[in-house]
Design a protein around this motif. Structure first.
Motif, PDB file in Angstrom:
ATOM      1  N   SER A   1      51.696  56.140  42.860  1.00 29.95           N
ATOM      2  CA  SER A   1      51.324  56.429  44.257  1.00 29.95           C
ATOM      3  C   SER A   1      51.310  57.922  44.536  1.00 29.95           C
ATOM      4  O   SER A   1      51.007  58.328  45.669  1.00 29.95           O
ATOM      5  CB  SER A   1      52.315  55.744  45.206  1.00 29.95           C
ATOM      6  OG  SER A   1      53.624  56.251  45.025  1.00 29.95           O
ATOM      7  N   GLY A   2      51.654  58.720  43.532  1.00 35.14           N
ATOM      8  CA  GLY A   2      51.687  60.170  43.709  1.00 35.14           C
ATOM      9  C   GLY A   2      53.056  60.707  44.065  1.00 35.14           C
ATOM     10  O   GLY A   2      53.287  61.922  44.020  1.00 35.14           O
ATOM     11  N   THR A   3      53.993  59.837  44.434  1.00 31.19           N
ATOM     12  CA  THR A   3      55.336  60.265  44.822  1.00 31.19           C
ATOM     13  C   THR A   3      56.315  60.007  43.680  1.00 31.19           C
ATOM     14  O   THR A   3      56.426  58.867  43.212  1.00 31.19           O
ATOM     15  CB  THR A   3      55.806  59.506  46.074  1.00 31.19           C
ATOM     16  OG1 THR A   3      54.865  59.694  47.135  1.00 31.19           O
ATOM     17  CG2 THR A   3      57.179  59.990  46.513  1.00 31.19           C
ATOM     18  N   PRO A   4      57.041  61.011  43.220  1.00 37.09           N
ATOM     19  CA  PRO A   4      58.003  60.794  42.131  1.00 37.09           C
ATOM     20  C   PRO A   4      59.246  60.051  42.630  1.00 37.09           C
ATOM     21  O   PRO A   4      59.571  60.073  43.821  1.00 37.09           O
ATOM     22  CB  PRO A   4      58.358  62.212  41.684  1.00 37.09           C
ATOM     23  CG  PRO A   4      58.144  63.047  42.902  1.00 37.09           C
ATOM     24  CD  PRO A   4      56.997  62.421  43.647  1.00 37.09           C
ATOM     25  N   PHE A   5      59.951  59.411  41.704  1.00 37.31           N
ATOM     26  CA  PHE A   5      61.145  58.650  42.065  1.00 37.31           C
ATOM     27  C   PHE A   5      62.082  58.589  40.868  1.00 37.31           C
ATOM     28  O   PHE A   5      61.674  58.817  39.711  1.00 37.31           O
ATOM     29  CB  PHE A   5      60.783  57.229  42.524  1.00 37.31           C
ATOM     30  CG  PHE A   5      60.137  56.386  41.475  1.00 37.31           C
ATOM     31  CD1 PHE A   5      60.903  55.562  40.644  1.00 37.31           C
ATOM     32  CD2 PHE A   5      58.763  56.403  41.288  1.00 37.31           C
ATOM     33  CE1 PHE A   5      60.311  54.776  39.675  1.00 37.31           C
ATOM     34  CE2 PHE A   5      58.157  55.623  40.313  1.00 37.31           C
ATOM     35  CZ  PHE A   5      58.934  54.803  39.512  1.00 37.31           C
ATOM     36  N   VAL A   6      63.332  58.301  41.157  1.00 41.83           N
ATOM     37  CA  VAL A   6      64.339  58.081  40.118  1.00 41.83           C
ATOM     38  C   VAL A   6      64.927  56.684  40.317  1.00 41.83           C
ATOM     39  O   VAL A   6      64.994  56.178  41.446  1.00 41.83           O
ATOM     40  CB  VAL A   6      65.460  59.140  40.148  1.00 41.83           C
ATOM     41  CG1 VAL A   6      64.916  60.511  39.825  1.00 41.83           C
ATOM     42  CG2 VAL A   6      66.158  59.147  41.511  1.00 41.83           C
ATOM     43  N   ILE A   7      65.324  56.072  39.225  1.00 49.13           N
ATOM     44  CA  ILE A   7      65.912  54.734  39.270  1.00 49.13           C
ATOM     45  C   ILE A   7      67.427  54.880  39.260  1.00 49.13           C
ATOM     46  O   ILE A   7      67.999  55.499  38.361  1.00 49.13           O
ATOM     47  CB  ILE A   7      65.447  53.896  38.068  1.00 49.13           C
ATOM     48  CG1 ILE A   7      63.918  53.768  38.084  1.00 49.13           C
ATOM     49  CG2 ILE A   7      66.087  52.513  38.105  1.00 49.13           C
ATOM     50  CD1 ILE A   7      63.347  53.081  36.854  1.00 49.13           C
ATOM     51  N   LEU A   8      68.091  54.323  40.271  1.00 49.48           N
ATOM     52  CA  LEU A   8      69.536  54.450  40.410  1.00 49.48           C
ATOM     53  C   LEU A   8      70.298  53.245  39.867  1.00 49.48           C
ATOM     54  O   LEU A   8      71.402  53.395  39.348  1.00 49.48           O
ATOM     55  CB  LEU A   8      69.901  54.661  41.885  1.00 49.48           C
ATOM     56  CG  LEU A   8      69.301  55.914  42.533  1.00 49.48           C
ATOM     57  CD1 LEU A   8      69.683  55.977  43.998  1.00 49.48           C
ATOM     58  CD2 LEU A   8      69.748  57.160  41.809  1.00 49.48           C
TER      59      LEU A   8
ATOM     60  N   ALA B   1      71.018  60.562  38.062  1.00 49.78           N
ATOM     61  CA  ALA B   1      69.636  60.347  37.632  1.00 49.78           C
ATOM     62  C   ALA B   1      69.382  61.023  36.285  1.00 49.78           C
ATOM     63  O   ALA B   1      69.788  62.167  36.065  1.00 49.78           O
ATOM     64  CB  ALA B   1      68.671  60.875  38.689  1.00 49.78           C
ATOM     65  N   LYS B   2      68.707  60.306  35.389  1.00 54.11           N
ATOM     66  CA  LYS B   2      68.443  60.829  34.047  1.00 54.11           C
ATOM     67  C   LYS B   2      66.984  61.226  33.833  1.00 54.11           C
ATOM     68  O   LYS B   2      66.684  62.024  32.953  1.00 54.11           O
ATOM     69  CB  LYS B   2      68.828  59.781  33.009  1.00 54.11           C
ATOM     70  CG  LYS B   2      70.308  59.432  33.025  1.00 54.11           C
ATOM     71  CD  LYS B   2      70.628  58.388  31.974  1.00 54.11           C
ATOM     72  CE  LYS B   2      72.113  58.043  31.994  1.00 54.11           C
ATOM     73  NZ  LYS B   2      72.449  56.998  30.973  1.00 54.11           N
ATOM     74  N   LYS B   3      66.077  60.630  34.629  1.00 57.07           N
ATOM     75  CA  LYS B   3      64.663  60.894  34.416  1.00 57.07           C
ATOM     76  C   LYS B   3      63.903  60.687  35.709  1.00 57.07           C
ATOM     77  O   LYS B   3      64.265  59.835  36.521  1.00 57.07           O
ATOM     78  CB  LYS B   3      64.111  59.968  33.318  1.00 57.07           C
ATOM     79  CG  LYS B   3      62.687  60.259  32.916  1.00 57.07           C
ATOM     80  CD  LYS B   3      62.234  59.337  31.789  1.00 57.07           C
ATOM     81  CE  LYS B   3      60.788  59.635  31.403  1.00 57.07           C
ATOM     82  NZ  LYS B   3      60.318  58.752  30.299  1.00 57.07           N
ATOM     83  N   VAL B   4      62.836  61.459  35.884  1.00 52.16           N
ATOM     84  CA  VAL B   4      61.954  61.322  37.042  1.00 52.16           C
ATOM     85  C   VAL B   4      60.704  60.569  36.601  1.00 52.16           C
ATOM     86  O   VAL B   4      60.085  60.904  35.593  1.00 52.16           O
ATOM     87  CB  VAL B   4      61.575  62.693  37.628  1.00 52.16           C
ATOM     88  CG1 VAL B   4      60.567  62.543  38.757  1.00 52.16           C
ATOM     89  CG2 VAL B   4      62.821  63.419  38.127  1.00 52.16           C
ATOM     90  N   PHE B   5      60.336  59.540  37.365  1.00 49.08           N
ATOM     91  CA  PHE B   5      59.185  58.709  37.040  1.00 49.08           C
ATOM     92  C   PHE B   5      58.087  58.898  38.080  1.00 49.08           C
ATOM     93  O   PHE B   5      58.354  59.169  39.253  1.00 49.08           O
ATOM     94  CB  PHE B   5      59.581  57.222  37.009  1.00 49.08           C
ATOM     95  CG  PHE B   5      60.574  56.867  35.943  1.00 49.08           C
ATOM     96  CD1 PHE B   5      60.157  56.439  34.697  1.00 49.08           C
ATOM     97  CD2 PHE B   5      61.943  56.952  36.192  1.00 49.08           C
ATOM     98  CE1 PHE B   5      61.064  56.097  33.720  1.00 49.08           C
ATOM     99  CE2 PHE B   5      62.859  56.614  35.227  1.00 49.08           C
ATOM    100  CZ  PHE B   5      62.424  56.193  33.974  1.00 49.08           C
ATOM    101  N   TRP B   6      56.836  58.715  37.615  1.00 50.42           N
ATOM    102  CA  TRP B   6      55.697  58.662  38.517  1.00 50.42           C
ATOM    103  C   TRP B   6      55.212  57.225  38.691  1.00 50.42           C
ATOM    104  O   TRP B   6      54.587  56.895  39.694  1.00 50.42           O
ATOM    105  CB  TRP B   6      54.558  59.532  37.981  1.00 50.42           C
ATOM    106  CG  TRP B   6      54.924  60.976  37.891  1.00 50.42           C
ATOM    107  CD1 TRP B   6      55.340  61.651  36.782  1.00 50.42           C
ATOM    108  CD2 TRP B   6      54.951  61.920  38.958  1.00 50.42           C
ATOM    109  NE1 TRP B   6      55.613  62.958  37.081  1.00 50.42           N
ATOM    110  CE2 TRP B   6      55.378  63.162  38.416  1.00 50.42           C
ATOM    111  CE3 TRP B   6      54.642  61.861  40.323  1.00 50.42           C
ATOM    112  CZ2 TRP B   6      55.518  64.311  39.186  1.00 50.42           C
ATOM    113  CZ3 TRP B   6      54.774  63.013  41.088  1.00 50.42           C
ATOM    114  CH2 TRP B   6      55.201  64.220  40.528  1.00 50.42           C
TER     115      TRP B   6
END
Length: 305
Positions: A86-93, A67-72
């Motif tokens: 939605s308030g939950t952070p995620f990463v794109i794989l 993972a390179k970046k955390v998105f909201w």
């Protein structure tokens, strides 16, 4: 109503009459296999076919450490399978894109290069290329299905009113934990965006759409040929029974993917039989070359030339 709109309306109505079901909607899946099965059902219900055009390496098996970046939320340039805040952070794989079988011709430049090389050949006495009215079925249909694999982190959920500075701090903390290999509660999902029937342009869907045979049926034909089935009618009966076992609901009889023509079945039967002949021929060639080498060695050892 415009002509194109009338064609799309008739196509949509025909596809609904094929199965009696509406096309599957976009959704989230816990693994890649479920997403593939959903795409296969979508193809059956809409009588369409999609081919992979672009995919992230090791899609479905990518580790969190990449993972390179955390998105909201997704940036504005993301069009398919967009994730809102939605308030939950995620990463794109990873991501995998499927284009319609009548989509963009991605081998056009390669074909043109081969044609130019063929024209520049010194020998002009070779047999000319057969003229084709349409050398490719690609006509630029924009319909596209997209799979996106992401990983959410529910323990880092925030409110909508959280300031950007605090969001950035939480994202940096989460990313450092991921890269260091710490145990973080996560949820991996595959977001599937399926093309609608209205996305298909320049062509119609239904019984006039050419469909290659399903790979499972091709494998079944090869197995039946090895078992000794050589009659075309018997092979078709076995294939129809096999389709009932693997397809729920049953595809429409006009779907050539699961109900191929007699010529298509005959071609696959011939291919299965000729494949065995080629193996036998190769075994004979290897045996002859082995005996030839032995005979030469014996003639030299005995002084016979």
């Amino acid at each position: 109503m415009a002509i194109g709109e009338r064609v799309r309306f008739r196509t949509t109505k025909f596809c609904f009459e094929l199965t009696g079901l509406l096309p599957l909607k976009n959704g989230e899946f816990s693994n890649v296999q479920d997403a593939y099965e959903n795409l296969r059902q979508h193809e059956l219900q809409t009588n369409s076919r999609y081919a992979s055009s672009k995919v992230t390496k090791d899609f479905g098996k990518i580790g969190l450490e990449t993972a390179k970046k955390v998105f909201w939320e997704d940036p504005s340039e993301v069009l398919h399978g967009r994730i809102n805040f939605s308030g939950t952070p995620f990463v794109i794989l990873g991501r995998k894109i499927f284009d319609c079988q009548f989509g963009k011709n991605r081998k056009e430049k390669r074909k043109l290069q081969k044609d130019l090389e063929r024209r520049d050949e010194d020998h002009r006495y070779t047999k000319g290329k057969k003229f084709l009215m349409q050398d490719s079925k690609k006509i630029g249909c924009p319909a596209r299905c997209v799979f996106r694999e992401i990983c959410r982190f529910p323990t880092f959920t925030i409110d909508k009113d959280t300031p950007k500075s605090q969001r950035r701090k939480i994202a940096e903390e989460l990313l450092s934990k991921i890269r260091s290999g710490e145990n973080v509660i996560s949820e991996r999902v595959v977001i599937a965006h399926l093309a609608s029937i209205e996305d298909h342009t320049c062509h119609t869907l239904g019984e006039i759409t050419p469909e290659p045979i399903d790979p499972r049926l091709a494998q079944k034909i090869a197995e039946m040929c090895q078992s000794g089935v050589s009659n075309l009618d018997a092979m078709r009966t076995l294939l129809n029974s096999y389709v009932k076992d693997i397809c729920r609901p049953l595809p429409h009889p006009s779907n050539k993917r699961f109900y191929p023509s007699d010529k298509c079945i005959s071609n696959h039967m011939y291919r299965a039989k000729s494949g065995g002949k080629k193996e036998d021929q190769q075994a004979v060639v290897d045996l002859v070359s082995k005996h030839t080498t032995y005979c030469r060695y014996f003639s030299y050892a005995s002084g016979i030339c």
